[in-house]
Design a protein around this motif. Structure first.
Motif, PDB file in Angstrom:
ATOM      1  N   THR A  63       5.249   0.494  -9.576  1.00 33.52           N
ATOM      2  CA  THR A  63       6.660   0.893  -9.559  1.00 33.52           C
ATOM      3  C   THR A  63       7.546  -0.261 -10.025  1.00 33.52           C
ATOM      4  O   THR A  63       8.483  -0.054 -10.797  1.00 33.52           O
ATOM      5  CB  THR A  63       7.077   1.363  -8.147  1.00 33.52           C
ATOM      6  N   GLN A  64       7.235  -1.472  -9.586  1.00 34.28           N
ATOM      7  CA  GLN A  64       8.000  -2.639 -10.042  1.00 34.28           C
ATOM      8  C   GLN A  64       7.854  -2.825 -11.547  1.00 34.28           C
ATOM      9  O   GLN A  64       8.813  -3.156 -12.246  1.00 34.28           O
ATOM     10  CB  GLN A  64       7.548  -3.903  -9.299  1.00 34.28           C
ATOM     11  N   GLU A  65       6.662  -2.593 -12.032  1.00 31.46           N
ATOM     12  CA  GLU A  65       6.393  -2.689 -13.463  1.00 31.46           C
ATOM     13  C   GLU A  65       7.215  -1.656 -14.244  1.00 31.46           C
ATOM     14  O   GLU A  65       7.843  -1.974 -15.261  1.00 31.46           O
ATOM     15  CB  GLU A  65       4.892  -2.423 -13.684  1.00 31.46           C
ATOM     16  N   LEU A  66       7.220  -0.419 -13.745  1.00 26.36           N
ATOM     17  CA  LEU A  66       7.984   0.645 -14.398  1.00 26.36           C
ATOM     18  C   LEU A  66       9.488   0.363 -14.365  1.00 26.36           C
ATOM     19  O   LEU A  66      10.199   0.596 -15.341  1.00 26.36           O
ATOM     20  CB  LEU A  66       7.678   1.996 -13.745  1.00 26.36           C
ATOM     21  N   LEU A  67       9.971  -0.144 -13.234  1.00 28.47           N
ATOM     22  CA  LEU A  67      11.395  -0.470 -13.122  1.00 28.47           C
ATOM     23  C   LEU A  67      11.770  -1.627 -14.057  1.00 28.47           C
ATOM     24  O   LEU A  67      12.837  -1.608 -14.677  1.00 28.47           O
ATOM     25  CB  LEU A  67      11.759  -0.809 -11.679  1.00 28.47           C
ATOM     26  N   ASP A  77       0.809  -1.225   0.000  1.00 29.64           N
ATOM     27  CA  ASP A  77       0.000   0.000   0.000  1.00 29.64           C
ATOM     28  C   ASP A  77       0.839   1.271   0.000  1.00 29.64           C
ATOM     29  O   ASP A  77       0.303   2.362  -0.157  1.00 29.64           O
ATOM     30  CB  ASP A  77      -0.927   0.014   1.221  1.00 29.64           C
ATOM     31  N   GLU A  78       2.125   1.130   0.159  1.00 27.17           N
ATOM     32  CA  GLU A  78       2.993   2.293   0.270  1.00 27.17           C
ATOM     33  C   GLU A  78       3.223   2.931  -1.091  1.00 27.17           C
ATOM     34  O   GLU A  78       3.439   2.250  -2.090  1.00 27.17           O
ATOM     35  CB  GLU A  78       4.334   1.846   0.875  1.00 27.17           C
ATOM     36  N   ASP A  79       3.177   4.276  -1.131  1.00 30.54           N
ATOM     37  CA  ASP A  79       3.498   5.001  -2.360  1.00 30.54           C
ATOM     38  C   ASP A  79       5.014   5.110  -2.492  1.00 30.54           C
ATOM     39  O   ASP A  79       5.714   5.461  -1.543  1.00 30.54           O
ATOM     40  CB  ASP A  79       2.891   6.414  -2.337  1.00 30.54           C
ATOM     41  N   ILE A  80       5.497   4.821  -3.678  1.00 32.70           N
ATOM     42  CA  ILE A  80       6.935   4.860  -3.945  1.00 32.70           C
ATOM     43  C   ILE A  80       7.179   5.880  -5.049  1.00 32.70           C
ATOM     44  O   ILE A  80       6.601   5.779  -6.133  1.00 32.70           O
ATOM     45  CB  ILE A  80       7.448   3.475  -4.379  1.00 32.70           C
ATOM     46  N   PRO A  81       8.049   6.870  -4.791  1.00 32.73           N
ATOM     47  CA  PRO A  81       8.341   7.854  -5.845  1.00 32.73           C
ATOM     48  C   PRO A  81       9.165   7.220  -6.965  1.00 32.73           C
ATOM     49  O   PRO A  81      10.073   6.428  -6.716  1.00 32.73           O
ATOM     50  CB  PRO A  81       9.136   8.938  -5.112  1.00 32.73           C
ATOM     51  N   PHE A  82       8.822   7.574  -8.195  1.00 39.79           N
ATOM     52  CA  PHE A  82       9.519   7.054  -9.372  1.00 39.79           C
ATOM     53  C   PHE A  82       9.859   8.233 -10.271  1.00 39.79           C
ATOM     54  O   PHE A  82       8.990   9.038 -10.617  1.00 39.79           O
ATOM     55  CB  PHE A  82       8.626   6.051 -10.116  1.00 39.79           C
ATOM     56  N   LEU A  83      11.116   8.352 -10.645  1.00 38.33           N
ATOM     57  CA  LEU A  83      11.579   9.463 -11.470  1.00 38.33           C
ATOM     58  C   LEU A  83      11.257   9.211 -12.937  1.00 38.33           C
ATOM     59  O   LEU A  83      11.685   8.221 -13.525  1.00 38.33           O
ATOM     60  CB  LEU A  83      13.091   9.653 -11.300  1.00 38.33           C
ATOM     61  N   ILE A  84      10.491  10.125 -13.508  1.00 41.05           N
ATOM     62  CA  ILE A  84      10.180  10.091 -14.937  1.00 41.05           C
ATOM     63  C   ILE A  84      10.587  11.452 -15.491  1.00 41.05           C
ATOM     64  O   ILE A  84       9.973  12.462 -15.166  1.00 41.05           O
ATOM     65  CB  ILE A  84       8.680   9.813 -15.201  1.00 41.05           C
ATOM     66  N   GLY A  85      11.628  11.455 -16.295  1.00 42.37           N
ATOM     67  CA  GLY A  85      12.167  12.728 -16.790  1.00 42.37           C
ATOM     68  C   GLY A  85      12.806  13.485 -15.649  1.00 42.37           C
ATOM     69  O   GLY A  85      13.775  13.035 -15.059  1.00 42.37           O
ATOM     70  N   GLU A  86      12.223  14.608 -15.296  1.00 41.58           N
ATOM     71  CA  GLU A  86      12.733  15.419 -14.192  1.00 41.58           C
ATOM     72  C   GLU A  86      11.738  15.498 -13.038  1.00 41.58           C
ATOM     73  O   GLU A  86      11.896  16.304 -12.132  1.00 41.58           O
ATOM     74  CB  GLU A  86      13.057  16.825 -14.695  1.00 41.58           C
ATOM     75  N   VAL A  87      10.700  14.654 -13.073  1.00 42.67           N
ATOM     76  CA  VAL A  87       9.633  14.710 -12.085  1.00 42.67           C
ATOM     77  C   VAL A  87       9.496  13.361 -11.386  1.00 42.67           C
ATOM     78  O   VAL A  87       9.574  12.307 -12.017  1.00 42.67           O
ATOM     79  CB  VAL A  87       8.287  15.068 -12.773  1.00 42.67           C
ATOM     80  N   PHE A  88       9.293  13.402 -10.074  1.00 44.73           N
ATOM     81  CA  PHE A  88       9.008  12.183  -9.335  1.00 44.73           C
ATOM     82  C   PHE A  88       7.496  11.994  -9.270  1.00 44.73           C
ATOM     83  O   PHE A  88       6.766  12.914  -8.894  1.00 44.73           O
ATOM     84  CB  PHE A  88       9.554  12.274  -7.896  1.00 44.73           C
ATOM     85  N   LEU A  89       7.031  10.820  -9.649  1.00 45.88           N
ATOM     86  CA  LEU A  89       5.616  10.471  -9.543  1.00 45.88           C
ATOM     87  C   LEU A  89       5.499   9.327  -8.547  1.00 45.88           C
ATOM     88  O   LEU A  89       6.298   8.396  -8.556  1.00 45.88           O
ATOM     89  CB  LEU A  89       5.063  10.041 -10.894  1.00 45.88           C
TER      90      LEU A  89
END
Length: 138
Positions: A88-92, A69-81
Motif C-alpha cells: 500500500t505504501q508503494e502504491l501510494l 500484517d494488517e490489510d489496508i484497502p486501496f482504491l484503484i479505479g472504482e474498486v477497493f483492493l
C-alpha cells in the motif's frame, strides 16, 4: 461607438474613441480569449491535483501507524483492493509521483500559454490602449 450625423449638414463626425478592428486583431482577441479560458481550466485542474496530492500525503502519514500484517484497502479505479502495508505504501508513493508529474505538466502548459497571453496582451494594449480590457475579473 456609432458615427454621429449632424442634423443641419451632411457631414459625418466620428468619435475619436472609435477604433477599426482588423481581421488580424480580431484573431488575436479570439486567441487571447481562448487562452484565457484554458488558463481557467488549468487553474481548476491544478487545484484538484494539489488536493489529490494532499490526500495522498495524508494517507501516507496515516498508514505509518498500521501494523505490517494488517490489510489496508486501496482504491484503484472504482474498486477497493486490500494489500499489506508495504504494498500500500508503494502504491501510494507511485500515486504521489504520478500526481506530482501531472502537476508539473499542468504548470508547464500554463506557463507556455501565459507567455503567449502576455505577448498578445502587450500587442493588443499597444494597438487599442484603453479601448480594450483584457484583465480578468478576479
Amino acid at each position: 461607438m456609432a458615427a454621429k450625423v449632424a442634423s443641419n449638414t451632411n457631414k459625418v463626425f466620428q468619435n475619436h474613441d472609435d477604433v477599426h478592428i482588423s481581421f488580424e486583431d480580431q484573431q488575436r482577441i479570439n486567441r487571447f480569449a481562448k487562452h484565457n479560458a484554458r488558463m481557467d481550466d488549468f487553474k481548476m485542474e491544478l487545484e484538484m491535483k494539489k488536493n489529490d496530492l494532499k490526500c495522498v500525503e495524508e494517507a501516507l502519514e496515516e498508514i505509518e501507524l498500521f501494523d505490517e500484517d494488517e490489510d489496508i484497502p486501496f482504491l484503484i479505479g472504482e474498486v477497493f483492493l486490500s494489500h499489506k502495508l508495504g504494498k500500500t505504501q508503494e502504491l501510494l508513493a507511485e500515486t504521489k509521483d504520478q500526481t506530482l508529474k501531472a502537476i508539473a505538466s499542468i504548470e508547464a502548459k500554463a506557463k507556455v500559454i501565459k507567455a503567449e497571453m502576455d505577448e498578445l496582451k502587450a500587442h493588443l494594449y499597444q494597438r487599442f490602449g484603453s479601448n480594450i480590457s483584457l484583465e480578468s475579473d478576479e
